[in-house]
Enzyme design. Structure first.
Site, PDB file in Angstrom:
ATOM      1  N   THR A 120       0.827  -1.220   0.000  1.00 20.86           N
ATOM      2  CA  THR A 120       0.000   0.000   0.000  1.00 20.86           C
ATOM      3  C   THR A 120       0.852   1.257   0.000  1.00 20.86           C
ATOM      4  OG1 THR A 120      -1.708  -1.189   1.218  1.00 20.86           O
ATOM      5  CG2 THR A 120      -1.824   1.206   1.264  1.00 20.86           C
ATOM      6  N   GLY A 159       2.846  -2.991   8.124  1.00 23.75           N
ATOM      7  CA  GLY A 159       3.082  -3.335   9.520  1.00 23.75           C
ATOM      8  C   GLY A 159       4.538  -3.683   9.741  1.00 23.75           C
ATOM      9  N   GLU A 403      -6.178  -6.011   3.912  1.00 27.03           N
ATOM     10  CA  GLU A 403      -6.232  -7.200   3.057  1.00 27.03           C
ATOM     11  C   GLU A 403      -7.361  -7.108   2.045  1.00 27.03           C
ATOM     12  OE1 GLU A 403      -2.812  -9.086   4.052  1.00 27.03           O
ATOM     13  OE2 GLU A 403      -4.059  -9.108   2.288  1.00 27.03           O
TER      14      GLU A 403
END
Ligand SMILES: CCCCCCC/C=C/C(=O)SCCNC(=O)CCNC(=O)[C@H](O)C(C)(C)COP(=O)(O)OP(=O)(O)OC[C@H]1O[C@@H](n2cnc3c(N)ncnc32)[C@H](O)[C@@H]1OP(=O)(O)O
Ligand SMILES: Cc1cc2nc3c(=O)[nH]c(=O)nc-3n(C[C@H](O)[C@H](O)[C@H](O)COP(=O)(O)OP(=O)(O)OC[C@H]3O[C@@H](n4cnc5c(N)ncnc54)[C@H](O)[C@@H]3O)c2cc1C
Length: 642
Positions: A120, A159, A403
């Protein structure tokens, strides 16, 4: 009624993993002061837990597929750092060549590096074709040069990127000799293994406060002329040869396969477990909390004895069981398709993509709504962080976004269903899971009384009819044609297309629940309870979406009254077993970490005791300030008065 602490030994092993007291008692895994910690304190505690867990696993010979890890993950998954390290490993496992797997997986599993998944960007998360990070092949040096050409191309959200990761899989547009070959995955080192400092050309940091996920340092990443060897592009299915020749096997979308695998795997750990915890907390609290009177002169009633409270909570409990069963179904589908993909047979990939997308969207959305209902059903104490419900809610709502944002995924499912519907109508072969699309009969529901609506055949048929009609109604020829006509027609139908995708997934879930209950080989009493839950899940879906079942007259208004009567009757039946059914999830008090849901029911004492741990009760200085302010205001008020 079942005894209070009955062991419901139904064939749901993940609901009842073995317990590990040594882990329970381990102070490092304690969640005691979690609600009073800052984002930074939560992250640092998460890192300590992750390191400690790795040491324990090494000492005890535990594996990630073993019962101990599953137990820890169930109990404290929201607290352990390096969550995305597992997705880094998965990316290499599914997209890397055997040589790349042999090189990188041991380093990752032995934690000699910490991985992340950088796809992303600030400007694009959904539309992957729009990603702007570039990877240009340099034939002279046999390297890829990665760049963040503009601010919108900055990786944002990955993350473990903020402070933890040393390596990451970067998704970038591949360029060879000026030609773009689309998004591909590249392993990039971003921090030194010697002193954890950022590598040359790398800018990275934390994206700041979020609704939850404080155990994960979601970060940003910019790349400036970062060079990686040709061997760092994950090349199980796509490869750039030394002379710059591009070779691909199978679908161009195979590079999206990591997401497909995570969409299925996250359902259990990140969605169903929190839903089960929320049901446990709310239902246990609802048999402790007494409020108002059902009959004058009697004791105040347990709030779970109110029909409205039952109608709030018991369908969510039934949903938790329904989704547990569908998770097994999806896992079997994934295993079947993955076996074919490993043989380079991609024919079943579209069905897996459609199902993983649709069920990820439906399960996360329904479960998020369910956790919110559980929170609100606990009144003011549900809004206290000490109930455990706010953190369950702020964590699970993210699953509707990451997701693959749910709407987008439902439209992917709808695209597949429309194509299958047209093929089925033309008499062409379609996957077994969608053959029902060819069998839509205008018919009427045959049930004549409310008891007949407790027949799985009756309600499954109603769901099948509703789903087939929703899909067929949208299956006109314009939607999948090429050109402007298709895009206009498509966009004008997307609200109904998303509904059709959800209807399909809901039908499959009901059908699967009924078939599972039928096959349950347990004590007769357990099967009877599971049948009640299946009936409740099915009738709740009809009761809550009456319009789509009434729309073409398949169900009449009189029959909808029968369904409502059976639905409400079931609430009183399941009320008796509600506590054993959440006890069957077998969460320990530590893993629930809830002042409302602890097994002993001492809610008020626990709320008061836990509140004493709040730093705000310890900051004497602040209290002095407040007193001083009050004194000033009183004196001011006196002056004004005179
Ligand atoms: C342990 C878990 C803890 C969780 C912690 C949180 C971790 C979170 C991590 C992340 O969030 S990682 C980033 C996630 N990002 C996304 O999911 C992005 C979502 N967007 C997409 O997947 C794609 O952009 C899209 C929406 C699918 C559209 O892709 P694209 O524009 O390239 O294709 P289309 O034109 O729509 O379709 C073309 C064709 O491709 C097929 N297809 C699309 N995706 C897949 C896939 N994944 N697998 C297989 N096939 C795919 C699609 O069906 C079309 O096929 P046809 O109809 O043309 O046959
Ligand atoms: C907690 C968390 C962890 C994350 N971890 C990671 C990670 O580790 N790695 C990573 O790479 N990413 C990660 N992400 C990012 C995540 O994958 C994206 O946020 C997600 O894919 C949604 O994309 P977006 O933010 O661009 O939303 P957008 O697509 O901008 O969504 C905004 C709205 O636009 C609508 N929309 C967009 N396109 C269309 C369309 N074609 N048709 C109709 N409606 C449309 C959506 O439905 C939505 O309502 C994480 C996100 C969160 C919240």
């Amino acid at each position: 009624a079942l005894p209070s602490r009955v062991t419901i030994s139904i064939q749901l092993t993940p609901l009842r993993p073995a317990r590990f007291p040594s882990i329970e008692r381990d102070p490092v895994f304690s969640r005691e002061n979690q609600y009073f910690q800052s984002q930074n304190e939560r992250y640092e505690a998460a890192v300590r837990k992750a390191v400690h867990l790795q040491k324990k696993m090494h000492e005890m010979g535990w594996t990630e597929s073993g019962p101990e890890f599953k137990y820890i993950y169930r109990a404290v998954s929201g607290d352990i750092a390096f969550l995305l390290h597992r997705i880094f490993i998965r990316s290499i496992s599914v997209l890397g060549s055997d040589k790349q797997i042999a090189k990188w997986i041991p380093l990752a599993t032995q934690h000699k590096l910490i991985g992340s998944y950088a796809q992303t960007e600030l400007g694009h998360g959904t539309y992957l074709q729009g990603l702007e990070t570039t990877a240009v092949f340099d034939i002279t040096t046999q390297e890829f040069i990665l760049n963040t050409p503009k601010v919108s191309a900055m990786k944002w959200w990955p993350g473990d990127m903020g402070r933890s990761a040393t390596h990451t899989v970067v998704f970038a547009q591949l360029y060879i000799n000026g030609k773009c070959y689309g998004v591909h995955p590249f392993i990039v080192q971003i921090r030194s293994l010697r002193d954890h400092s950022l590598c040359p050309g790398i800018t990275a940091g934390d994206i700041g406060p979020k609704m939850n996920f404080e155990n994960v340092d979601n970060g940003y990443l910019m790349l400036q002329n970062v060079r990686v060897p040709r061997e760092n592009m994950l090349n199980k299915f796509c490869e750039v040869q030394p002379d710059g020749t591009y070779v691909r096997q199978g679908s161009q979308k195979i590079n999206y396969f990591t997401m497909t695998t995570v969409r299925i795997s996250l359902i259990s750990d990140e969605v169903i477990i929190p839903l089960m915890k929320a049901c446990t907390i709310a239902i246990r609290y609802s048999v402790v909390r007494r409020q108002s009177k059902l009959k004058p002169g009697k004791q105040e009633a347990k709030i779970l004895d109110y029909q409205t409270q039952q109608e709030k909570l018991l369908p969510q409990l039934a949903t938790a069981y329904a989704f547990h069963f569908i998770n097994d179904y999806l896992q079997e589908l994934f295993n079947r398709v993955y076996r074919e993909i490993r043989k380079k047979n991609f024919n079943t990939l579209p069905e897996l993509h459609a199902f993983s997308s649709g069920f990820k969207a439906m399960v996360t959305q329904y479960s998020t709504s369910a956790v919110q209902i559980c929170l609100q059903a606990c009144g003011g104490h549900g809004y206290s962080s000490l109930s455990g419900l706010p953190s369950l809610y702020t964590r699970i709502i993210a699953s509707c976004i990451y997701e693959g944002e749910n709407t987008i995924l439902l439209l992917q499912t709808a695209r597949f269903l429309i194509k299958c519907s047209r093929a089925a109508s033309a008499g062409q072969p379609v996957p077994p899971s969608v053959t029902y699309l060819a069998a839509v009969k205008p018919g009427k529901c045959p049930a004549k009384n409310k008891l007949e609506f407790l027949s799985p055949d009756i309600y499954t048929e109603a769901y099948q009819h509703m789903a087939a009609r929703s899909v067929q109604r949208m299956g006109n020829g314009d939607l999948i044609q090429s050109g402007v006509k298709k895009h206009d027609a498509w966009n004008q139908c997307t609200v109904q297309l998303a509904q059709a995708a959800k209807a399909h997934c809901h039908y499959i879930t009901v059908k699967n629940f009924a078939e599972t209950v039928e096959k349950l080989k347990t004590e007769a009493g357990i099967q009877k309870i599971m049948k009640h839950l299946c009936d409740l899940f099915a009738l709740h879906g009809i009761f809550s979406n009456a319009g789509v079942f009434l729309h073409d007259g398949y169900v009449s208004g009189a029959q909808m009254d029968m369904i409502t009567a059976s639905y409400l009757d079931l609430l009183a039946v399941i009320r008796k077993d509600a506590v054993p059914l959440v006890d069957a999830f077998d969460f320990t008090d530590k893993s629930l970490n809830s002042a409302l849901g602890s097994y002993d029911g001492q809610v008020y004492q626990r709320l008061y005791e836990w509140a004493q741990k709040s730093p705000t009760n310890k900051q004497v200085r602040m209290l002095d300030y407040i007193r001083a302010t009050l004194c000033i205001s009183q004196s001011t008020r006196c002056l004004l008065f005179f």
